[in-house]
Design a protein around this motif. Structure first.
Motif, PDB file in Angstrom:
ATOM      1  N   ALA A 184      24.526  37.292   5.459  1.00 14.51           N
ATOM      2  CA  ALA A 184      23.468  38.032   5.975  1.00 14.51           C
ATOM      3  C   ALA A 184      22.422  38.265   4.595  1.00 14.51           C
ATOM      4  CB  ALA A 184      23.600  39.238   6.595  1.00 14.51           C
ATOM      5  N   ARG A 185      21.012  38.023   4.813  1.00 13.77           N
ATOM      6  CA  ARG A 185      20.076  38.058   3.845  1.00 13.77           C
ATOM      7  C   ARG A 185      19.019  39.191   4.544  1.00 13.77           C
ATOM      8  NH1 ARG A 185      16.314  33.635   1.013  1.00 13.77           N
ATOM      9  NH2 ARG A 185      15.577  35.015  -0.493  1.00 13.77           N
ATOM     10  N   VAL A 186      19.007  40.356   3.667  1.00 10.82           N
ATOM     11  CA  VAL A 186      18.047  41.096   3.966  1.00 10.82           C
ATOM     12  C   VAL A 186      17.186  41.202   2.787  1.00 10.82           C
ATOM     13  CG1 VAL A 186      17.975  43.554   4.556  1.00 10.82           C
ATOM     14  CG2 VAL A 186      19.864  42.189   5.571  1.00 10.82           C
ATOM     15  N   LYS A 187      15.833  41.005   2.828  1.00 12.51           N
ATOM     16  CA  LYS A 187      14.896  40.923   1.880  1.00 12.51           C
ATOM     17  C   LYS A 187      15.574  40.004   0.653  1.00 12.51           C
ATOM     18  CE  LYS A 187      12.626  45.135   3.107  1.00 12.51           C
ATOM     19  NZ  LYS A 187      11.808  46.242   2.961  1.00 12.51           N
ATOM     20  N   GLU A 188      15.765  40.667  -0.661  1.00 15.21           N
ATOM     21  CA  GLU A 188      15.997  39.891  -1.617  1.00 15.21           C
ATOM     22  C   GLU A 188      17.675  40.021  -1.924  1.00 15.21           C
ATOM     23  OE1 GLU A 188      14.841  43.901  -3.475  1.00 15.21           O
ATOM     24  OE2 GLU A 188      13.897  42.496  -1.976  1.00 15.21           O
ATOM     25  N   TYR A 189      18.360  40.706  -0.993  1.00 21.01           N
ATOM     26  CA  TYR A 189      19.923  40.735  -1.081  1.00 21.01           C
ATOM     27  C   TYR A 189      20.556  39.870  -0.124  1.00 21.01           C
ATOM     28  CZ  TYR A 189      18.677  45.096  -3.591  1.00 21.01           C
ATOM     29  OH  TYR A 189      18.474  45.959  -4.513  1.00 21.01           O
ATOM     30  N   VAL A 190      21.767  39.296  -0.748  1.00 17.40           N
ATOM     31  CA  VAL A 190      22.617  38.675   0.338  1.00 17.40           C
ATOM     32  C   VAL A 190      23.885  39.186   0.291  1.00 17.40           C
ATOM     33  CG1 VAL A 190      23.903  36.508   0.231  1.00 17.40           C
ATOM     34  CG2 VAL A 190      21.472  36.284  -0.496  1.00 17.40           C
ATOM     35  N   TYR A 191      24.482  39.513   1.486  1.00 15.09           N
ATOM     36  CA  TYR A 191      25.713  39.959   1.709  1.00 15.09           C
ATOM     37  C   TYR A 191      26.664  39.017   2.273  1.00 15.09           C
ATOM     38  CZ  TYR A 191      22.985  44.238   1.795  1.00 15.09           C
ATOM     39  OH  TYR A 191      22.099  45.331   1.360  1.00 15.09           O
ATOM     40  N   ALA A 192      28.005  38.928   1.598  1.00 15.11           N
ATOM     41  CA  ALA A 192      28.777  38.445   2.318  1.00 15.11           C
ATOM     42  C   ALA A 192      29.933  39.221   2.837  1.00 15.11           C
ATOM     43  CB  ALA A 192      29.405  37.504   0.927  1.00 15.11           C
ATOM     44  N   TYR A 193      30.224  38.941   4.131  1.00 17.60           N
ATOM     45  CA  TYR A 193      31.247  39.555   4.858  1.00 17.60           C
ATOM     46  C   TYR A 193      32.515  38.709   5.046  1.00 17.60           C
ATOM     47  CZ  TYR A 193      27.222  42.512   5.754  1.00 17.60           C
ATOM     48  OH  TYR A 193      26.187  43.280   5.704  1.00 17.60           O
ATOM     49  N   CYS A 194      33.267  39.041   4.580  1.00 15.48           N
ATOM     50  CA  CYS A 194      34.664  38.262   4.339  1.00 15.48           C
ATOM     51  C   CYS A 194      36.032  38.808   4.938  1.00 15.48           C
ATOM     52  CB  CYS A 194      34.999  37.713   2.807  1.00 15.48           C
ATOM     53  SG  CYS A 194      33.772  36.754   2.120  1.00 15.48           S
ATOM     54  N   LEU A 195      36.719  38.007   5.548  1.00 15.65           N
ATOM     55  CA  LEU A 195      38.057  38.352   6.268  1.00 15.65           C
ATOM     56  C   LEU A 195      39.139  37.477   5.484  1.00 15.65           C
ATOM     57  CD1 LEU A 195      39.453  40.097   8.248  1.00 15.65           C
ATOM     58  CD2 LEU A 195      39.432  38.298   9.876  1.00 15.65           C
ATOM     59  N   PHE A 196      40.144  38.357   4.897  1.00 14.31           N
ATOM     60  CA  PHE A 196      41.227  37.845   4.186  1.00 14.31           C
ATOM     61  C   PHE A 196      42.554  37.983   4.980  1.00 14.31           C
ATOM     62  CE2 PHE A 196      37.908  38.565   1.088  1.00 14.31           C
ATOM     63  CZ  PHE A 196      38.088  37.098   0.217  1.00 14.31           C
ATOM     64  N   ASN A 197      43.305  37.071   5.049  1.00  7.46           N
ATOM     65  CA  ASN A 197      44.764  37.366   5.492  1.00  7.46           C
ATOM     66  C   ASN A 197      45.778  37.567   4.289  1.00  7.46           C
ATOM     67  OD1 ASN A 197      44.238  37.225   8.124  1.00  7.46           O
ATOM     68  ND2 ASN A 197      45.031  34.984   8.424  1.00  7.46           N
ATOM     69  N   SER A 198      46.618  38.566   4.379  1.00  8.50           N
ATOM     70  CA  SER A 198      47.844  38.700   3.510  1.00  8.50           C
ATOM     71  C   SER A 198      48.986  39.069   4.383  1.00  8.50           C
ATOM     72  CB  SER A 198      47.184  40.047   2.532  1.00  8.50           C
ATOM     73  OG  SER A 198      47.391  41.229   3.370  1.00  8.50           O
ATOM     74  N   ILE A 199      50.088  38.940   3.512  1.00  6.45           N
ATOM     75  CA  ILE A 199      51.412  39.570   3.980  1.00  6.45           C
ATOM     76  C   ILE A 199      51.317  40.854   4.642  1.00  6.45           C
ATOM     77  CG2 ILE A 199      52.466  38.044   2.740  1.00  6.45           C
ATOM     78  CD1 ILE A 199      53.633  40.356   1.064  1.00  6.45           C
ATOM     79  N   LEU A 200      50.236  41.788   4.022  1.00  4.47           N
ATOM     80  CA  LEU A 200      50.156  43.057   4.514  1.00  4.47           C
ATOM     81  C   LEU A 200      49.022  43.372   5.888  1.00  4.47           C
ATOM     82  CD1 LEU A 200      50.392  44.921   1.121  1.00  4.47           C
ATOM     83  CD2 LEU A 200      51.967  44.451   2.787  1.00  4.47           C
ATOM     84  N   GLY A 201      48.447  42.389   6.135  1.00  2.00           N
ATOM     85  CA  GLY A 201      47.627  42.232   7.483  1.00  2.00           C
ATOM     86  C   GLY A 201      46.157  41.695   6.658  1.00  2.00           C
ATOM     87  N   PRO A 202      45.306  41.982   7.661  1.00  2.00           N
ATOM     88  CA  PRO A 202      43.745  41.579   7.170  1.00  2.00           C
ATOM     89  C   PRO A 202      43.151  42.384   6.482  1.00  2.00           C
ATOM     90  CG  PRO A 202      44.058  42.420   9.573  1.00  2.00           C
ATOM     91  CD  PRO A 202      45.606  42.257   9.041  1.00  2.00           C
ATOM     92  N   ILE A 203      42.264  41.803   5.600  1.00  2.00           N
ATOM     93  CA  ILE A 203      41.677  42.759   4.503  1.00  2.00           C
ATOM     94  C   ILE A 203      40.038  42.056   4.881  1.00  2.00           C
ATOM     95  CG2 ILE A 203      41.246  43.309   2.073  1.00  2.00           C
ATOM     96  CD1 ILE A 203      44.298  42.812   1.732  1.00  2.00           C
ATOM     97  N   GLN A 204      39.372  43.299   5.118  1.00  2.00           N
ATOM     98  CA  GLN A 204      37.897  43.014   5.189  1.00  2.00           C
ATOM     99  C   GLN A 204      37.060  43.425   3.830  1.00  2.00           C
ATOM    100  OE1 GLN A 204      36.604  45.225   8.784  1.00  2.00           O
ATOM    101  NE2 GLN A 204      37.227  43.473   9.803  1.00  2.00           N
TER     102      GLN A 204
END
Length: 108
Positions: free
Chosen positions: A16-36
């Motif tokens: 997502a880009r808001v003005k001069e900022y870029v945000y990365a929203y990531c979802l990772f899988n691990s053996i302990l469950g999902p990590i956002q």
């Protein structure tokens, strides 16, 4: 072998880009469950090169945050497992001693 099983795997990335900022929203899988994780980068409003560079930086920062979260979770589970192993080892020692005594009473 262990390295592969404990490795984080990114399953989804949204930007997502808001003005001069870029945000990365990531979802990772691990053996302990999902990590956002979220990463943020500042880029120029005019130049497309900086937008792409901002995405790369934001994604890298999200990954950094995910690894830090994962490390905290693993440390927590390690403590829990250490406690469980200690109790289990004590119980097993007790069971072994009990069986030795029981066998000794049968032999007599």
């Amino acid at each position: 072998m262990l390295n592969e099983s404990f490795k984080l795997r990114c399953t989804d990335t949204q930007y997502a880009r808001v003005k001069e900022y870029v945000y990365a929203y990531c979802l990772f899988n691990s053996i302990l469950g999902p990590i956002q994780a979220i990463g943020v980068a500042k880029c120029s409003e005019k130049d497309e090169f900086y937008k792409n560079k901002g995405r790369k930086i934001a994604r890298a920062r999200a990954e950094l945050n995910a690894y830090a979260t994962y490390r905290r979770r693993l440390s927590h589970y390690q403590e829990l497992l250490r406690d469980k192993f200690d109790v289990t080892l004590l119980n097993l020692t007790s069971y072994i001693n009990h069986q030795k005594k029981y066998i000794h009473t049968i032999i007599k």
